[in-house]
Design a protein around this motif. Structure first.
Motif, mmCIF file in Angstrom:
data_model
loop_
_atom_site.group_PDB
_atom_site.id
_atom_site.type_symbol
_atom_site.label_atom_id
_atom_site.label_comp_id
_atom_site.label_asym_id
_atom_site.label_seq_id
_atom_site.Cartn_x
_atom_site.Cartn_y
_atom_site.Cartn_z
ATOM 1 N N TRP A 265 80.518 27.916 -18.744
ATOM 2 C CA TRP A 265 80.023 27.544 -17.422
ATOM 3 C C TRP A 265 81.016 26.640 -16.708
ATOM 4 O O TRP A 265 81.130 26.684 -15.472
ATOM 5 C CB TRP A 265 78.658 26.874 -17.526
ATOM 6 N N GLY A 266 81.736 25.827 -17.458
ATOM 7 C CA GLY A 266 82.792 25.020 -16.857
ATOM 8 C C GLY A 266 83.880 25.896 -16.256
ATOM 9 O O GLY A 266 84.378 25.629 -15.152
ATOM 10 N N VAL A 267 84.251 26.959 -16.973
ATOM 11 C CA VAL A 267 85.244 27.910 -16.460
ATOM 12 C C VAL A 267 84.739 28.551 -15.175
ATOM 13 O O VAL A 267 85.480 28.676 -14.190
ATOM 14 C CB VAL A 267 85.555 28.993 -17.522
ATOM 15 N N VAL A 268 83.470 28.964 -15.168
ATOM 16 C CA VAL A 268 82.877 29.572 -13.968
ATOM 17 C C VAL A 268 82.932 28.601 -12.793
ATOM 18 O O VAL A 268 83.356 28.964 -11.687
ATOM 19 C CB VAL A 268 81.416 29.996 -14.238
ATOM 20 N N LEU A 269 82.516 27.359 -13.017
ATOM 21 C CA LEU A 269 82.516 26.366 -11.948
ATOM 22 C C LEU A 269 83.934 26.077 -11.469
ATOM 23 O O LEU A 269 84.170 25.882 -10.267
ATOM 24 C CB LEU A 269 81.855 25.074 -12.437
ATOM 25 N N GLY A 270 84.891 26.054 -12.406
ATOM 26 C CA GLY A 270 86.275 25.817 -12.023
ATOM 27 C C GLY A 270 86.832 26.939 -11.167
ATOM 28 O O GLY A 270 87.491 26.697 -10.146
ATOM 29 N N ILE A 271 86.571 28.168 -11.583
ATOM 30 C CA ILE A 271 87.042 29.328 -10.814
ATOM 31 C C ILE A 271 86.449 29.310 -9.404
ATOM 32 O O ILE A 271 87.156 29.532 -8.407
ATOM 33 C CB ILE A 271 86.679 30.635 -11.532
ATOM 34 N N GLN A 272 85.160 29.020 -9.312
ATOM 35 C CA GLN A 272 84.513 29.031 -7.994
ATOM 36 C C GLN A 272 84.903 27.822 -7.156
ATOM 37 O O GLN A 272 84.895 27.901 -5.920
ATOM 38 C CB GLN A 272 82.990 29.125 -8.154
ATOM 39 N N SER A 273 85.250 26.720 -7.798
ATOM 40 C CA SER A 273 85.795 25.579 -7.048
ATOM 41 C C SER A 273 87.112 25.982 -6.394
ATOM 42 O O SER A 273 87.379 25.645 -5.230
ATOM 43 C CB SER A 273 86.021 24.380 -7.980
ATOM 44 N N VAL B 7 93.983 25.864 -25.776
ATOM 45 C CA VAL B 7 94.212 26.488 -24.473
ATOM 46 C C VAL B 7 93.421 25.742 -23.421
ATOM 47 O O VAL B 7 92.206 25.741 -23.439
ATOM 48 C CB VAL B 7 93.793 27.971 -24.491
ATOM 49 N N GLY B 8 94.100 25.098 -22.494
ATOM 50 C CA GLY B 8 93.422 24.437 -21.389
ATOM 51 C C GLY B 8 93.466 22.934 -21.523
ATOM 52 O O GLY B 8 94.341 22.294 -20.998
ATOM 53 N N THR B 9 92.536 22.326 -22.266
ATOM 54 C CA THR B 9 92.414 20.885 -22.214
ATOM 55 C C THR B 9 92.458 20.211 -23.560
ATOM 56 O O THR B 9 92.592 19.001 -23.636
ATOM 57 C CB THR B 9 91.071 20.496 -21.571
ATOM 58 N N GLY B 10 92.285 20.931 -24.633
ATOM 59 C CA GLY B 10 92.246 20.301 -25.934
ATOM 60 C C GLY B 10 90.828 19.977 -26.359
ATOM 61 O O GLY B 10 90.603 19.335 -27.370
ATOM 62 N N ALA B 11 89.820 20.398 -25.603
ATOM 63 C CA ALA B 11 88.433 20.173 -25.973
ATOM 64 C C ALA B 11 87.782 21.507 -26.223
ATOM 65 O O ALA B 11 87.958 22.445 -25.470
ATOM 66 C CB ALA B 11 87.705 19.425 -24.850
ATOM 67 N N LEU C 239 82.190 21.013 -20.586
ATOM 68 C CA LEU C 239 82.103 21.521 -19.220
ATOM 69 C C LEU C 239 83.362 21.178 -18.441
ATOM 70 O O LEU C 239 83.922 22.017 -17.728
ATOM 71 C CB LEU C 239 80.867 20.929 -18.539
ATOM 72 N N LEU C 240 83.836 19.938 -18.591
ATOM 73 C CA LEU C 240 85.019 19.497 -17.858
ATOM 74 C C LEU C 240 86.264 20.265 -18.294
ATOM 75 O O LEU C 240 87.099 20.639 -17.466
ATOM 76 C CB LEU C 240 85.231 17.992 -18.063
ATOM 77 N N GLY C 241 86.369 20.497 -19.609
ATOM 78 C CA GLY C 241 87.516 21.251 -20.107
ATOM 79 C C GLY C 241 87.558 22.656 -19.531
ATOM 80 O O GLY C 241 88.612 23.149 -19.117
ATOM 81 N N GLY C 242 86.406 23.319 -19.478
ATOM 82 C CA GLY C 242 86.340 24.649 -18.895
ATOM 83 C C GLY C 242 86.627 24.630 -17.410
ATOM 84 O O GLY C 242 87.309 25.525 -16.888
ATOM 85 N N TRP C 243 86.119 23.607 -16.712
ATOM 86 C CA TRP C 243 86.357 23.495 -15.266
ATOM 87 C C TRP C 243 87.841 23.369 -14.974
ATOM 88 O O TRP C 243 88.368 24.036 -14.061
ATOM 89 C CB TRP C 243 85.605 22.287 -14.716
ATOM 90 N N ARG C 244 88.530 22.560 -15.733
ATOM 91 C CA ARG C 244 89.972 22.393 -15.518
ATOM 92 C C ARG C 244 90.716 23.705 -15.734
ATOM 93 O O ARG C 244 91.620 24.057 -14.972
ATOM 94 C CB ARG C 244 90.516 21.319 -16.463
ATOM 95 N N GLN C 245 90.331 24.413 -16.780
ATOM 96 C CA GLN C 245 90.983 25.688 -17.071
ATOM 97 C C GLN C 245 90.701 26.705 -15.965
ATOM 98 O O GLN C 245 91.603 27.427 -15.513
ATOM 99 C CB GLN C 245 90.497 26.232 -18.410
ATOM 100 N N GLY C 246 89.453 26.755 -15.506
ATOM 101 C CA GLY C 246 89.082 27.705 -14.473
ATOM 102 C C GLY C 246 89.751 27.428 -13.139
ATOM 103 O O GLY C 246 90.272 28.351 -12.500
ATOM 104 N N ILE C 247 89.776 26.168 -12.711
ATOM 105 C CA ILE C 247 90.351 25.868 -11.395
ATOM 106 C C ILE C 247 91.860 26.021 -11.412
ATOM 107 O O ILE C 247 92.463 26.468 -10.426
ATOM 108 C CB ILE C 247 89.934 24.453 -10.918
ATOM 109 N N ALA C 248 92.494 25.692 -12.541
ATOM 110 C CA ALA C 248 93.944 25.878 -12.642
ATOM 111 C C ALA C 248 94.297 27.359 -12.560
ATOM 112 O O ALA C 248 95.237 27.757 -11.868
ATOM 113 C CB ALA C 248 94.466 25.266 -13.940
ATOM 114 N N THR C 249 93.536 28.183 -13.269
ATOM 115 C CA THR C 249 93.783 29.626 -13.253
ATOM 116 C C THR C 249 93.625 30.197 -11.855
ATOM 117 O O THR C 249 94.417 31.045 -11.419
ATOM 118 C CB THR C 249 92.809 30.339 -14.209
ATOM 119 N N ASN C 250 92.629 29.727 -11.117
ATOM 120 C CA ASN C 250 92.370 30.251 -9.778
ATOM 121 C C ASN C 250 93.403 29.764 -8.764
ATOM 122 O O ASN C 250 93.963 30.568 -8.004
ATOM 123 C CB ASN C 250 90.962 29.840 -9.337
ATOM 124 N N LEU C 251 93.674 28.472 -8.754
ATOM 125 C CA LEU C 251 94.565 27.917 -7.732
ATOM 126 C C LEU C 251 96.019 28.296 -7.948
ATOM 127 O O LEU C 251 96.819 28.284 -7.001
ATOM 128 C CB LEU C 251 94.428 26.390 -7.685
#
Length: 219
Positions: free
Chosen positions: A41-49, A115-119, A123-135
């Motif tokens: 869900w963090g990845v989803v939120l990151g991508i949509q952010s 891959v991503g954050t080390g966690a 949720l935060l780790g997934g968000w970082r991975q998702g927003i980085a991938t999108n932006l």
């Protein structure tokens, strides 16, 4: 503010884009399949952010500068390609460095941790991975520059209309993510077998690295 037929046309376009198998689908499905629902869900939120940021910047005319500036586009393209290739390679390396079922289990956990954050499941780790991938995907910005302005009304706030249309895209993407996460949950026992986790990581790692290479080659 926005004509109903224009809203439906835009919804159809972004709906088809969302359903097309791609990087976002692979990343969400793989994370959920490992049993890391919070991170998924963090990845989803990151991508949509990231999608919201692209939509807002396009509405303000900022992303037009990206497509107008060859240097800016090339910098973002190479940064995104390097990130995706690195992320895919880390997944693949984690599955190859050990062998056997026990090794595969450690590999899957190790890949998710690194891959991503080390966690492993945050949720935060997934968000970082998702927003980085999108932006870091300039094709996302190019899509919005090419499509979104066509649906912005001439005599209304471009920012408000752009955010509204982007919200439609986000809503459809979240619904699709719900379906992916639910599917992964139903198949969790099968997908979390060591051999399946290894295969899943290899498939996802290959897909992500391939996206990075395609981006680097400008395809």
């Amino acid at each position: 503010m926005i004509a109903l037929n224009a809203l439906w046309t835009f919804s159809l376009m972004v709906g088809l884009l969302t359903l097309t198998p791609g990087l976002d689908t692979a990343l969400v499905l793989r994370t959920a399949a490992l049993g890391h629902r919070r991170r998924a869900w963090g990845v989803v939120l990151g991508i949509q952010s990231g999608t919201l940021i692209w939509g807002a910047l396009t509405s303000l005319g900022v992303t037009a500068l990206l497509t107008a500036s060859h240097l800016a586009y090339e910098i973002l393209r190479w940064a995104g390609a390097a990130y995706l290739v690195w992320m895919g390679a880390r997944m693949l390396w984690a599955t190859w460095r050990t062998s056997g079922d026990e090794g595969a289990t450690r590999a899957g956990a190790g890949a998710e941790a690194k891959v991503g954050t080390g966690a492993s499941n945050t949720l935060l780790g997934g968000w970082r991975q998702g927003i980085a991938t999108n932006l870091l995907n300039p094709k996302m910005g190019a899509f919005y520059v090419a499509v979104l302005p066509q649906f912005l009304p001439a005599h209304a706030s471009h920012l408000a209309a752009g955010v509204l249309l982007t919200g439609v895209h986000i809503a459809l993407a979240v619904l699709w993510a719900c379906a992916l996460i639910a599917l992964a949950h139903v198949l969790r026992d099968r997908l979390q077998r060591p051999s399946m986790r290894r295969r899943l990581d290899r498939i996802t790692g290959t897909v992500i690295a391939a996206f990075g290479l395609r981006l680097a080659l400008g395809e």
